[in-house]
Motif scaffolding. Structure first.
Motif, PDB file in Angstrom:
ATOM      1  N   LEU A  37     104.566 -36.731  41.800  1.00  0.00           N
ATOM      2  CA  LEU A  37     103.218 -36.668  41.236  1.00  0.00           C
ATOM      3  C   LEU A  37     103.104 -37.641  40.066  1.00  0.00           C
ATOM      4  O   LEU A  37     102.150 -38.417  39.984  1.00  0.00           O
ATOM      5  CB  LEU A  37     102.898 -35.239  40.773  1.00  0.00           C
ATOM      6  N   LEU A  38     104.090 -37.604  39.184  1.00  0.00           N
ATOM      7  CA  LEU A  38     104.075 -38.526  38.047  1.00  0.00           C
ATOM      8  C   LEU A  38     104.256 -39.975  38.495  1.00  0.00           C
ATOM      9  O   LEU A  38     103.639 -40.886  37.942  1.00  0.00           O
ATOM     10  CB  LEU A  38     105.162 -38.140  37.043  1.00  0.00           C
ATOM     11  N   PHE A  39     105.101 -40.181  39.504  1.00  0.00           N
ATOM     12  CA  PHE A  39     105.350 -41.537  40.011  1.00  0.00           C
ATOM     13  C   PHE A  39     104.059 -42.171  40.524  1.00  0.00           C
ATOM     14  O   PHE A  39     103.765 -43.332  40.251  1.00  0.00           O
ATOM     15  CB  PHE A  39     106.402 -41.491  41.115  1.00  0.00           C
ATOM     16  N   PHE A  40     103.283 -41.401  41.288  1.00  0.00           N
ATOM     17  CA  PHE A  40     102.063 -41.949  41.879  1.00  0.00           C
ATOM     18  C   PHE A  40     100.851 -41.871  40.954  1.00  0.00           C
ATOM     19  O   PHE A  40      99.795 -42.407  41.285  1.00  0.00           O
ATOM     20  CB  PHE A  40     101.746 -41.247  43.202  1.00  0.00           C
ATOM     21  N   SER A  41     101.003 -41.248  39.801  1.00  0.00           N
ATOM     22  CA  SER A  41      99.883 -41.146  38.866  1.00  0.00           C
ATOM     23  C   SER A  41      99.668 -42.487  38.175  1.00  0.00           C
ATOM     24  O   SER A  41     100.610 -43.183  37.811  1.00  0.00           O
ATOM     25  CB  SER A  41     100.168 -40.064  37.819  1.00  0.00           C
ATOM     26  N   ASP A  42      98.404 -42.817  37.962  1.00  0.00           N
ATOM     27  CA  ASP A  42      98.086 -44.081  37.296  1.00  0.00           C
ATOM     28  C   ASP A  42      97.984 -43.923  35.783  1.00  0.00           C
ATOM     29  O   ASP A  42      97.612 -44.844  35.077  1.00  0.00           O
ATOM     30  CB  ASP A  42      96.789 -44.671  37.858  1.00  0.00           C
ATOM     31  N   ARG A  43      98.346 -42.712  35.294  1.00  0.00           N
ATOM     32  CA  ARG A  43      98.281 -42.458  33.859  1.00  0.00           C
ATOM     33  C   ARG A  43      99.227 -41.314  33.510  1.00  0.00           C
ATOM     34  O   ARG A  43      99.640 -40.552  34.388  1.00  0.00           O
ATOM     35  CB  ARG A  43      96.854 -42.099  33.437  1.00  0.00           C
ATOM     36  N   PRO A  44      99.585 -41.186  32.236  1.00  0.00           N
ATOM     37  CA  PRO A  44     100.409 -40.052  31.813  1.00  0.00           C
ATOM     38  C   PRO A  44      99.677 -38.732  32.051  1.00  0.00           C
ATOM     39  O   PRO A  44      98.439 -38.680  31.946  1.00  0.00           O
ATOM     40  CB  PRO A  44     100.627 -40.288  30.324  1.00  0.00           C
ATOM     41  N   LEU A  45     100.414 -37.671  32.369  1.00  0.00           N
ATOM     42  CA  LEU A  45      99.814 -36.371  32.645  1.00  0.00           C
ATOM     43  C   LEU A  45     100.328 -35.312  31.677  1.00  0.00           C
ATOM     44  O   LEU A  45     101.465 -35.380  31.214  1.00  0.00           O
ATOM     45  CB  LEU A  45     100.137 -35.926  34.080  1.00  0.00           C
ATOM     46  N   THR A  46      99.475 -34.319  31.415  1.00  0.00           N
ATOM     47  CA  THR A  46      99.864 -33.179  30.587  1.00  0.00           C
ATOM     48  C   THR A  46     100.478 -32.104  31.487  1.00  0.00           C
ATOM     49  O   THR A  46     100.320 -32.140  32.715  1.00  0.00           O
ATOM     50  CB  THR A  46      98.652 -32.567  29.861  1.00  0.00           C
ATOM     51  N   LEU A  47     101.128 -31.134  30.856  1.00  0.00           N
ATOM     52  CA  LEU A  47     101.676 -30.003  31.612  1.00  0.00           C
ATOM     53  C   LEU A  47     100.565 -29.274  32.380  1.00  0.00           C
ATOM     54  O   LEU A  47     100.758 -28.883  33.532  1.00  0.00           O
ATOM     55  CB  LEU A  47     102.376 -29.018  30.676  1.00  0.00           C
ATOM     56  N   ASP A  48      99.420 -29.100  31.743  1.00  0.00           N
ATOM     57  CA  ASP A  48      98.303 -28.408  32.402  1.00  0.00           C
ATOM     58  C   ASP A  48      97.827 -29.164  33.639  1.00  0.00           C
ATOM     59  O   ASP A  48      97.551 -28.562  34.677  1.00  0.00           O
ATOM     60  CB  ASP A  48      97.129 -28.205  31.430  1.00  0.00           C
ATOM     61  N   GLU A  49      97.723 -30.489  33.530  1.00  0.00           N
ATOM     62  CA  GLU A  49      97.292 -31.284  34.684  1.00  0.00           C
ATOM     63  C   GLU A  49      98.306 -31.191  35.826  1.00  0.00           C
ATOM     64  O   GLU A  49      97.936 -31.038  36.992  1.00  0.00           O
ATOM     65  CB  GLU A  49      97.095 -32.749  34.281  1.00  0.00           C
ATOM     66  N   MET A  50      99.574 -31.260  35.490  1.00  0.00           N
ATOM     67  CA  MET A  50     100.613 -31.162  36.518  1.00  0.00           C
ATOM     68  C   MET A  50     100.619 -29.765  37.147  1.00  0.00           C
ATOM     69  O   MET A  50     100.749 -29.618  38.361  1.00  0.00           O
ATOM     70  CB  MET A  50     101.985 -31.488  35.924  1.00  0.00           C
ATOM     71  N   LYS A  51     100.457 -28.748  36.311  1.00  0.00           N
ATOM     72  CA  LYS A  51     100.420 -27.355  36.776  1.00  0.00           C
ATOM     73  C   LYS A  51      99.274 -27.160  37.754  1.00  0.00           C
ATOM     74  O   LYS A  51      99.450 -26.594  38.840  1.00  0.00           O
ATOM     75  CB  LYS A  51     100.276 -26.427  35.569  1.00  0.00           C
ATOM     76  N   LYS A  76     108.372 -38.688  27.552  1.00  0.00           N
ATOM     77  CA  LYS A  76     107.093 -38.402  26.904  1.00  0.00           C
ATOM     78  C   LYS A  76     106.376 -39.711  26.646  1.00  0.00           C
ATOM     79  O   LYS A  76     107.000 -40.728  26.379  1.00  0.00           O
ATOM     80  CB  LYS A  76     107.300 -37.656  25.598  1.00  0.00           C
ATOM     81  N   ALA A  77     105.065 -39.631  26.732  1.00  0.00           N
ATOM     82  CA  ALA A  77     104.230 -40.803  26.457  1.00  0.00           C
ATOM     83  C   ALA A  77     103.268 -40.451  25.329  1.00  0.00           C
ATOM     84  O   ALA A  77     102.982 -39.279  25.077  1.00  0.00           O
ATOM     85  CB  ALA A  77     103.462 -41.205  27.713  1.00  0.00           C
ATOM     86  N   TRP A  78     102.785 -41.456  24.684  1.00  0.00           N
ATOM     87  CA  TRP A  78     101.833 -41.246  23.607  1.00  0.00           C
ATOM     88  C   TRP A  78     100.556 -41.991  23.947  1.00  0.00           C
ATOM     89  O   TRP A  78     100.582 -43.154  24.362  1.00  0.00           O
ATOM     90  CB  TRP A  78     102.409 -41.767  22.289  1.00  0.00           C
ATOM     91  N   VAL A  79      99.444 -41.294  23.795  1.00  0.00           N
ATOM     92  CA  VAL A  79      98.128 -41.905  23.977  1.00  0.00           C
ATOM     93  C   VAL A  79      97.293 -41.539  22.754  1.00  0.00           C
ATOM     94  O   VAL A  79      97.200 -40.355  22.392  1.00  0.00           O
ATOM     95  CB  VAL A  79      97.445 -41.409  25.281  1.00  0.00           C
ATOM     96  N   LYS A  80      96.716 -42.541  22.145  1.00  0.00           N
ATOM     97  CA  LYS A  80      95.921 -42.332  20.932  1.00  0.00           C
ATOM     98  C   LYS A  80      94.827 -41.295  21.181  1.00  0.00           C
ATOM     99  O   LYS A  80      94.111 -41.359  22.183  1.00  0.00           O
ATOM    100  CB  LYS A  80      95.295 -43.658  20.487  1.00  0.00           C
ATOM    101  N   GLY A  81      94.759 -40.320  20.269  1.00  0.00           N
ATOM    102  CA  GLY A  81      93.721 -39.309  20.346  1.00  0.00           C
ATOM    103  C   GLY A  81      94.077 -38.104  21.212  1.00  0.00           C
ATOM    104  O   GLY A  81      93.326 -37.133  21.239  1.00  0.00           O
TER     105      GLY A  81
END
Length: 183
Positions: A37-51, A76-81
């Motif tokens: 799921l993370l591999f094919f995602s085009d952006r970092p995901l939160t635990l809630d999104e993955m869940k 872990k990734a960091w995204v502003k905001g």
């Protein structure tokens, strides 16, 4: 719509294959699906999104992510905001293999080497004892010889692991495929 279905079908094939082979890393197929799921995602995901995407409980998702972090497969990734923890695939398959091989074999080598060395010492004490019977003496000598072969093997394996840690192995097996000049 047909092209989206074809994309999803091709991804599903990879997800199924990879998730079934995640046992090689000592984890379950559901953790493999999370990785994909993370591999094919085009952006970092939160635990809630993955869940939500995988239909797992938050506790199971948290444990799965921790497993992938321990295996050095995600980071872990960091995204502003964004205040929640975000995760992305750490996609260096070569380093992932090195890390897995090293973490699986180093403790086994250490444990086995210590046990063998202790056993050899005990067997040598038996040989030094004049009361040791000839049958026990003969078996102890055979055991020592066989155990010394194991120590040689573990020494070789330690050097192999060291070549992974230093990347020296890449001199012999480079990442880039070499062209066959014999053709």
């Amino acid at each position: 719509m047909k092209d989206i279905d074809a994309l999803e079908q091709s991804r599903a094939r990879v997800i199924e294959a990879i998730s079934q082979n995640m046992t090689l890393y000592g984890v379950t197929p559901s953790i493999g699906r999370l990785y994909c799921l993370l591999f094919f995602s085009d952006r970092p995901l939160t635990l809630d999104e993955m869940k939500d995407e995988l239909g797992m409980s938050k506790a199971s998702m948290s444990l799965a992510v921790r497993n992938l972090l321990d295996l050095n497969m995600v980071e872990k990734a960091w995204v502003k905001g964004v205040r929640k923890d975000l995760y992305v695939v750490k996609d260096d398959p070569y380093q992932r293999f090195f890390d897995l091989f090293i973490t699986k074999w180093q403790p086994a080598i250490h444990t086995n080497t210590k046990a063998i060395e202790k056993t050899i010492n005990e067997l040598e004490e038996l040989l030094a004892d004049s009361d040791t019977s000839s049958e026990v003496r003969k078996n102890a000598q055979v055991d020592i010889k066989n155990l010394q072969n194991w120590l040689e093997y573990y020494d070789w394996l330690s050097r192999l692991i060291n070549s992974f840690q230093t990347k020296e192995i890449l001199q012999f097996f480079p990442i880039e495929k070499r062209m066959n000049t014999d053709e």
